[in-house]
Design an enzyme around this catalytic site. Sequence first.
Site, PDB file in Angstrom:
ATOM      1  N   SER A  24     -15.148  -9.619  -6.601  1.00 21.34           N
ATOM      2  CA  SER A  24     -16.310  -9.549  -6.906  1.00 21.34           C
ATOM      3  C   SER A  24     -17.133 -10.433  -5.691  1.00 21.34           C
ATOM      4  O   SER A  24     -16.455 -10.886  -4.724  1.00 21.34           O
ATOM      5  CB  SER A  24     -16.672  -9.898  -8.148  1.00 21.34           C
ATOM      6  OG  SER A  24     -18.144 -10.178  -8.456  1.00 21.34           O
TER       7      SER A  24
ATOM      8  N   ASP B  52      -7.796   7.664   1.167  1.00 19.12           N
ATOM      9  CA  ASP B  52      -9.541   7.643   0.823  1.00 19.12           C
ATOM     10  C   ASP B  52      -9.552   7.117  -0.594  1.00 19.12           C
ATOM     11  O   ASP B  52      -9.450   7.728  -1.421  1.00 19.12           O
ATOM     12  CB  ASP B  52     -10.098   8.897   1.227  1.00 19.12           C
ATOM     13  CG  ASP B  52     -11.707   8.910   0.871  1.00 19.12           C
ATOM     14  OD1 ASP B  52     -12.289   7.803   0.513  1.00 19.12           O
ATOM     15  OD2 ASP B  52     -12.315   9.855   1.178  1.00 19.12           O
TER      16      ASP B  52
ATOM     17  N   SER C 109      -7.268  -5.801   6.597  1.00 14.20           N
ATOM     18  CA  SER C 109      -8.037  -6.540   7.134  1.00 14.20           C
ATOM     19  C   SER C 109      -8.565  -7.713   6.380  1.00 14.20           C
ATOM     20  O   SER C 109      -8.575  -7.759   5.314  1.00 14.20           O
ATOM     21  CB  SER C 109      -9.119  -5.814   7.788  1.00 14.20           C
ATOM     22  OG  SER C 109      -9.992  -5.267   6.954  1.00 14.20           O
TER      23      SER C 109
ATOM     24  N   LYS D 204      -7.052   2.726 -13.277  1.00 19.45           N
ATOM     25  CA  LYS D 204      -6.733   3.747 -14.186  1.00 19.45           C
ATOM     26  C   LYS D 204      -5.254   4.409 -13.679  1.00 19.45           C
ATOM     27  O   LYS D 204      -4.441   4.599 -14.741  1.00 19.45           O
ATOM     28  CB  LYS D 204      -7.688   5.070 -13.630  1.00 19.45           C
ATOM     29  CG  LYS D 204      -7.307   6.200 -14.516  1.00 19.45           C
ATOM     30  CD  LYS D 204      -8.599   7.344 -14.564  1.00 19.45           C
ATOM     31  CE  LYS D 204      -8.173   8.509 -14.812  1.00 19.45           C
ATOM     32  NZ  LYS D 204      -7.849   8.665 -16.332  1.00 19.45           N
TER      33      LYS D 204
ATOM     34  N   SER E  79      -8.270   3.529   4.464  1.00 22.07           N
ATOM     35  CA  SER E  79      -8.775   5.056   4.900  1.00 22.07           C
ATOM     36  C   SER E  79      -8.457   5.138   6.377  1.00 22.07           C
ATOM     37  O   SER E  79      -8.750   6.395   6.894  1.00 22.07           O
ATOM     38  CB  SER E  79     -10.075   5.186   4.482  1.00 22.07           C
ATOM     39  OG  SER E  79     -11.036   4.218   5.091  1.00 22.07           O
TER      40      SER E  79
END
Length: 249
Positions: free
Chosen positions: A142, A69, A25, A126, A47
């Site tokens: 951001s 999730d 979206s 990570k 999710s």
Amino acid sequence: MVKTEQSERSRTLRGKRIVLLGGTSGVGFATAEAAAREGASVVVVSSRKERVDNAVSRLPQGAEGHVVDLSNEERVRAFFSQVGEFDHLVFTAGESLHIENLSTIDMETARRFFNLRYWGAFMAAKYGSEILREGGSIILTSGVAGARPQKGWAVTASICSAIEALTRALAVELSPLRVNAISFGLMRTEMWNDMPEENRIAMYETLGKTLPIGRVGEPEDAAEAFLYLMREQYSTGQTIVVDGGSSLV
């Protein structure tokens, strides 16, 4: 310096594989659409299954969708262990913005926002960085709230500033992999859908008139910034501001 055929090919998204976390979206989906139009194969993640199914149905044939999730480390690790190698990782996931005074905000709510928007991005970097192809990149998200917070924006501003610091740190740690961020101003996206429609439209019109550009941003504006950072190959640790000039007024 003579440009080689290889360098020319590397600056196109054709044939590239792009994973977009939060790509079902708003800004994420607009980026997926734009990349797919340029010949990239896209993998969108959310999710919610209904959002994934809807997004894949609107993207070109071959687009992939996964339900994950992104606040759950085991789910994030499992996703990256089976998705396969790719070229660019885009993180735009986030719940609807929650603006509330410091004195009244619920701490569990505040932690939940950080868990998805900051730790979700951290975990994506990570585990995703381990399977990014040579020459690839990570792009985080951001917002201008970090630089110009208003009342009620303590949580939002903190997350935005934390993401920008994370971007710089990851650019050093994951070198030569490129890591950048985009700081957005007000965008006309589903992020504001918790607000009554009448109030939301009034906000877009009122605030849009205060901006130097004269309007609020559209998801397609944001997508161009992501595509730029994927194509060019000399920026890392940077935060690109796409805000219609809101940081100037």
